[in-house]
Scaffold this motif. Structure first.
Motif, mmCIF file in Angstrom:
data_model
loop_
_atom_site.group_PDB
_atom_site.id
_atom_site.type_symbol
_atom_site.label_atom_id
_atom_site.label_comp_id
_atom_site.label_asym_id
_atom_site.label_seq_id
_atom_site.Cartn_x
_atom_site.Cartn_y
_atom_site.Cartn_z
ATOM 1 N N ALA A 148 1.488 9.651 0.692
ATOM 2 C CA ALA A 148 0.375 9.713 -0.056
ATOM 3 C C ALA A 148 -0.826 10.275 0.889
ATOM 4 C CB ALA A 148 -0.304 8.469 -0.544
ATOM 5 N N TYR A 149 -0.855 10.287 2.076
ATOM 6 C CA TYR A 149 -2.177 10.669 2.962
ATOM 7 C C TYR A 149 -1.410 11.275 4.128
ATOM 8 C CZ TYR A 149 -4.620 7.115 0.240
ATOM 9 O OH TYR A 149 -5.157 6.370 -0.776
ATOM 10 N N CYS A 150 -2.430 12.361 4.605
ATOM 11 C CA CYS A 150 -2.151 13.039 5.870
ATOM 12 C C CYS A 150 -3.258 12.566 6.646
ATOM 13 C CB CYS A 150 -1.766 14.345 5.846
ATOM 14 S SG CYS A 150 -1.785 15.335 7.219
ATOM 15 N N ILE A 151 -3.170 11.823 7.902
ATOM 16 C CA ILE A 151 -4.216 11.665 8.307
ATOM 17 C C ILE A 151 -4.476 12.365 9.799
ATOM 18 C CG2 ILE A 151 -5.536 9.451 9.533
ATOM 19 C CD1 ILE A 151 -4.039 7.510 7.681
ATOM 20 N N VAL A 152 -5.885 12.768 10.078
ATOM 21 C CA VAL A 152 -6.363 13.592 11.375
ATOM 22 C C VAL A 152 -7.273 12.724 11.865
ATOM 23 C CG1 VAL A 152 -5.067 15.733 10.595
ATOM 24 C CG2 VAL A 152 -7.560 15.407 10.030
ATOM 25 N N HIS A 153 -7.574 12.940 13.068
ATOM 26 C CA HIS A 153 -8.726 12.733 13.668
ATOM 27 C C HIS A 153 -9.978 13.317 13.229
ATOM 28 C CE1 HIS A 153 -11.476 11.960 17.175
ATOM 29 N NE2 HIS A 153 -11.303 10.699 16.900
ATOM 30 N N LYS A 154 -9.690 14.708 13.394
ATOM 31 C CA LYS A 154 -10.909 15.514 12.973
ATOM 32 C C LYS A 154 -10.272 16.586 12.071
ATOM 33 C CE LYS A 154 -14.713 14.545 16.241
ATOM 34 N NZ LYS A 154 -15.507 15.306 17.210
ATOM 35 N N VAL A 155 -11.155 17.548 11.379
ATOM 36 C CA VAL A 155 -10.463 18.569 10.673
ATOM 37 C C VAL A 155 -10.022 19.683 11.774
ATOM 38 C CG1 VAL A 155 -11.251 20.282 9.150
ATOM 39 C CG2 VAL A 155 -11.772 18.199 8.770
ATOM 40 N N GLY A 168 0.724 -1.192 -0.070
ATOM 41 C CA GLY A 168 -0.010 0.209 -0.053
ATOM 42 C C GLY A 168 0.891 1.283 0.010
ATOM 43 N N ALA A 169 0.168 2.444 0.600
ATOM 44 C CA ALA A 169 0.792 3.664 0.066
ATOM 45 C C ALA A 169 1.358 4.082 1.832
ATOM 46 C CB ALA A 169 -0.389 4.489 -0.070
ATOM 47 N N LEU A 170 1.844 5.173 1.726
ATOM 48 C CA LEU A 170 2.633 5.782 2.820
ATOM 49 C C LEU A 170 1.650 6.840 3.369
ATOM 50 C CD1 LEU A 170 6.445 5.648 1.873
ATOM 51 C CD2 LEU A 170 5.038 3.951 2.972
ATOM 52 N N ALA A 171 1.603 6.974 4.835
ATOM 53 C CA ALA A 171 1.056 7.973 5.441
ATOM 54 C C ALA A 171 1.781 8.763 6.759
ATOM 55 C CB ALA A 171 -0.409 7.641 5.773
ATOM 56 N N VAL A 172 1.330 9.988 6.943
ATOM 57 C CA VAL A 172 1.705 10.530 8.180
ATOM 58 C C VAL A 172 0.625 10.855 8.909
ATOM 59 C CG1 VAL A 172 3.672 11.658 7.230
ATOM 60 C CG2 VAL A 172 1.451 12.755 7.194
ATOM 61 N N SER A 173 0.700 10.979 10.254
ATOM 62 C CA SER A 173 -0.703 11.004 11.124
ATOM 63 C C SER A 173 -0.045 12.234 12.247
ATOM 64 C CB SER A 173 -0.529 9.756 12.048
ATOM 65 O OG SER A 173 -1.486 10.063 13.446
ATOM 66 N N LEU A 224 -5.487 14.986 2.280
ATOM 67 C CA LEU A 224 -5.784 15.125 3.704
ATOM 68 C C LEU A 224 -7.112 14.175 3.885
ATOM 69 C CD1 LEU A 224 -5.770 16.399 6.342
ATOM 70 C CD2 LEU A 224 -7.396 18.050 5.552
ATOM 71 N N VAL A 225 -7.173 13.319 5.123
ATOM 72 C CA VAL A 225 -7.954 12.300 5.353
ATOM 73 C C VAL A 225 -8.285 12.732 6.917
ATOM 74 C CG1 VAL A 225 -8.454 9.932 5.525
ATOM 75 C CG2 VAL A 225 -7.246 10.468 3.857
ATOM 76 N N SER A 226 -9.570 12.404 7.049
ATOM 77 C CA SER A 226 -10.244 12.462 8.426
ATOM 78 C C SER A 226 -10.494 10.988 9.104
ATOM 79 C CB SER A 226 -11.258 13.525 8.636
ATOM 80 O OG SER A 226 -11.696 13.342 9.922
ATOM 81 N N ALA A 227 -10.311 10.780 10.157
ATOM 82 C CA ALA A 227 -10.543 9.342 10.681
ATOM 83 C C ALA A 227 -11.765 9.223 11.264
ATOM 84 C CB ALA A 227 -9.705 9.095 11.769
ATOM 85 N N THR A 228 -12.597 10.393 11.361
ATOM 86 C CA THR A 228 -14.036 10.507 11.890
ATOM 87 C C THR A 228 -14.960 11.361 10.731
ATOM 88 O OG1 THR A 228 -13.617 12.298 13.021
ATOM 89 C CG2 THR A 228 -13.454 10.016 14.144
ATOM 90 N N GLU A 229 -14.502 11.739 9.835
ATOM 91 C CA GLU A 229 -15.434 12.680 9.042
ATOM 92 C C GLU A 229 -15.034 12.117 7.353
ATOM 93 O OE1 GLU A 229 -15.143 16.616 11.832
ATOM 94 O OE2 GLU A 229 -13.640 16.110 9.990
ATOM 95 N N ASN A 230 -16.120 12.103 6.561
ATOM 96 C CA ASN A 230 -16.038 11.675 5.480
ATOM 97 C C ASN A 230 -15.681 12.885 4.319
ATOM 98 O OD1 ASN A 230 -16.361 9.966 3.015
ATOM 99 N ND2 ASN A 230 -18.325 10.148 2.703
ATOM 100 N N ILE A 231 -14.394 13.133 4.300
ATOM 101 C CA ILE A 231 -13.704 13.973 3.387
ATOM 102 C C ILE A 231 -13.076 13.363 2.517
ATOM 103 C CG2 ILE A 231 -14.197 16.082 5.255
ATOM 104 C CD1 ILE A 231 -11.238 16.039 5.741
ATOM 105 N N ASP A 232 -12.834 13.961 1.206
ATOM 106 C CA ASP A 232 -12.036 13.458 0.237
ATOM 107 C C ASP A 232 -11.768 14.510 -0.979
ATOM 108 O OD1 ASP A 232 -14.176 13.066 -1.086
ATOM 109 O OD2 ASP A 232 -14.238 11.025 -0.629
#
Length: 661
Positions: free
Chosen positions: A95-102, A19-24, A126-134
């Motif tokens: 590929a991704y920057c993951i946050v819990h919320k915006v 898969g891809a690489l991500a930062v948290s 940008l990806v949110s763990a609890t919100e449907n944003i893309d």
């Protein structure tokens, strides 16, 4: 520092292979949240980490780097971990920057848009763990809505908190941390509810009360109060992260101006009656404010590093004043330095380093050794100045005569007007007006007559005193107190410059500038030593040109080529050239010349020839006739020299040349 996370089972190394690489990115707003429950990260940060790892697993991505903000507000982008994240994604293929919320990323729409733009420029989603944003239109719509909600929440929360604090202050509560001398405490009321209140600190409040009472007397400065408080052991209140330490100097002034100690609470510029116990009587507090105002209020400016060189020493590089700055070592020792004020305030591009005050003191003291006037020069300057003042005083005879005549005329007018009034020709009102006018004129004339006698004498006395001081300035400065040294520096110099090579350069005052001038000192030695014209030397021809007449007169002098200084008579001519027509100067010169002629020595004859040249160069009929008469005297057998022939040169004036033997 960012720390590499330990991926959970949904984001492990296996996911990274396919898969891809991500930062948290994890964030909580306060330090208390990060330490709640006695845990290293509290409760929120672990919950965010777990949610981000689950989201990474659902994306088949591996979290390769984690950035944590344990207590940073989301209302600004000036956050260390956030800036490291933005730098990291620009330098690594993520590929991704993951946050819990915006709202973990930003609490306002502008910052959110700027951060999102930088992530997209780096190719990061940008990806949110609890919100449907893309990156789809619906996902961007949800992102914008959630960003607006986060901003609204932040602004509304701030408004509600401010409203609550204003209400608390109006009720007499303390809306912030209590100042030193008080303690913020939590209690339970009879119903078991927690009540946050303020109590007097029994350990520190007596020191605060003493500080107000001592300063109110007017006998203490803020610096002295600060030193005494440190000696008494006053320290700040310890916290879980910071131990107790001595009070800072700036805190003393803030303490003395804080109305909280007299029972008032100030919030948002409004003062309310506090519910806490005052530890300073209100009259003492107001007396302290009056003393602070009298001391220029800004922390008692009178006490700021007093030193006798302040105001006199300047930076030789940029011309700014040198100010004193006290540096405290780790052991508590204080080292005073002179620092360029231009560099300190960043007004100039000066690079002058700080210099120890002791070193500057020694450099200035050593400089006095170089300017002290030796006894022989001082004696010569006294004689020359006395002669000059005598000539100036004598030259004022004409003005004195005119003023005396004017004084007599005014007195006659006063008597005449009085007689006219007695005769009935002048009314009383006109008599008074005329007498007042004549009295004013008489006062002016009398004052001018007095000034003719006192001005020269005062100036002569002043220069004598300056010479006496300059003749022993090294001893006076070395043995004097700080006050004496300060007065000496102000008397001798307008400015003392400290150059880059740690040498002293000065701008002397008007009085001492003349006395310390090497040319003036050499002229004094020349004036006092008429015996330097000795020996036989080659001859030379000098031509004097004098401006101001209808034609330029030249005097060719065949004189020995020597470096000796002019004689007493020659110097008298030079000093009196502008007043050569005065009887006093003529008599002085003629007497000196006659004495030299009668003595008839070889040196004397040379001196007389110099005097003749000066007299003829002035182009006056009296000078020419005096030269001729004196030359006739030199032809007497007893003093006749082997030369001394005054002849007129066509279109050039007179020439003194040797007669053949």
């Amino acid at each position: 520092m960012p720390k590499r996370s330990t991926p959970g089972p949904l984001g492990g190394p296996a996911a990274a292979e396919d898969g891809a690489l991500a930062v948290s990115y994890l964030r909580v707003s306060t330090k208390e949240q990060a330490q709640r429950g006695g845990r290293d990260e509290g409760f929120s940060l672990p919950a965010q980490r777990e949610a981000n790892q689950r989201k990474a697993g659902s994306l088949n991505a591996a979290i390769v780097e984690e950035f944590v903000e344990p207590g940073e507000s989301g209302t600004t982008t000036d956050r260390p971990a956030l800036q490291r994240l933005l730098t990291y994604v620009k330098e690594h293929p993520v590929a991704y920057c993951i946050v819990h919320k915006v709202d973990r990323l930003a609490r306002n729409r502008l910052d959110d848009a700027m951060i999102h733009y930088e992530l997209r420029q780096a190719g990061v989603t940008l990806v949110s763990a609890t919100e449907n944003i893309d990156e789809t239109p619906s996902g961007m719509l949800v992102h914008g809505i959630m960003s607006s909600i986060a901003e609204f929440y932040s602004l509304n929360l701030a408004t509600e908190v401010t409203k609550g604090l204003v209400q608390k202050a109006a009720a007499g509560g303390t809306p912030s941390r209590a100042p030193i001398g008080y303690l913020n405490v939590r209690k339970r009321d009879e119903l078991g509810r927690e009540v946050r209140t303020v109590e007097v600190d029994p350990e520190r409040s007596p020191h605060v009360t003493w500080a107000f009472q001592a300063y109110a007397t007017g006998n203490w400065t803020t610096a002295q109060v600060y030193e005494e408080l440190i000696a008494r052991g006053l320290t700040t209140l310890p916290t879980p992260r910071h131990p107790a330490k001595p009070l800072a100097f700036s805190s003393v002034h803030r303490m003395l101006t804080n109305p909280y100690y007299k029972g008032d609470v100030t919030y948002k510029g409004v003062t309310y009656a506090g519910a806490h116990e005052p530890i300073v009587p209100i009259e003492v507090w107001y007396r302290v404010q009056a003393v602070l105002s009298a001391h220029n209020s800004a922390g008692d400016r009178r006490r700021r590093h007093d030193h006798y060189l302040k105001g006199t020493v300047y930076c030789g590089a940029c011309g700014s004043r040198l100010m004193i700055s006290n540096a405290r070592s780790a052991s508590g020792n204080i080292y005073p330095y002179f620092v360029c004020a231009g560099r300190h305030a960043k007004r100039t591009h000066c690079t002058r380093p700080a210099v120890l005050v002791d070193k500057v003191e020694q450099l200035v003291a050593d400089y006095y050794k170089t300017i002290q006037i030796p006894p022989d020069i001082r004696k010569a300057m006294l004689g020359m100045l006395d002669a000059e003042f005598a000539a100036l005083h004598a030259s004022s005879e004409t003005e004195r005569h005119q003023l005396t005549v004017e004084q007599a005329r005014i007195q006659d007018q006063r008597r005449t007007s009085l007689h006219a009034h007695y005769a009935g020709a002048l009314p009383l009102d006109l008599l008074k007006e005329e007498q007042d006018r004549l009295a004013r004129q008489l006062d002016l004339v009398t004052a001018r007559l007095d000034a003719l006698d006192t001005t020269y004498e005062e100036a002569r006395t002043h220069l004598h005193e300056c010479l006496a001081l300059a003749g022993d300035c090294q001893t006076v400065y070395a043995c004097g107190s700080d006050t004496t040294r300060q007065m000496a520096n102000q008397a001798f110099f307008t400015r003392i410059y400290l150059d880059a090579d740690d040498t002293i350069r000065t701008e002397p005052t008007r009085s001492f500038g003349l006395l310390l001038d090497p040319d003036t000192q050499q002229q004094a030695l020349t004036w006092a030593d008429p015996q330097q014209h000795a020996g036989t030397h080659p001859t030379r021809t000098l031509t004097h040109h004098v401006e101001g007449s209808s034609k330029t007169r030249g005097v060719e002098r065949t004189t020995p080529d020597t470096n000796h200084s002019p004689s007493l008579a020659g110097r008298a001519i030079q000093l009196g050239r502008r007043k050569f027509s005065s009887p006093t100067c003529r008599n002085e010169v003629l007497t000196a010349m006659t004495a030299l002629v009668e003595r008839g020595g070889e040196r004397d004859i040379f001196t007389v020839r110099e005097v003749y040249a000066e007299m003829v160069a002035q182009g006056t009929a009296y000078a020419e006739s005096t030269a001729y008469i004196t030359m006739q005297r030199m032809k007497q057998p007893a003093v006749r020299p082997p030369y001394a022939r005054l002849e007129q040169v066509p279109r050039k004036g007179f020439r003194l040349a040797a007669e053949p033997t």
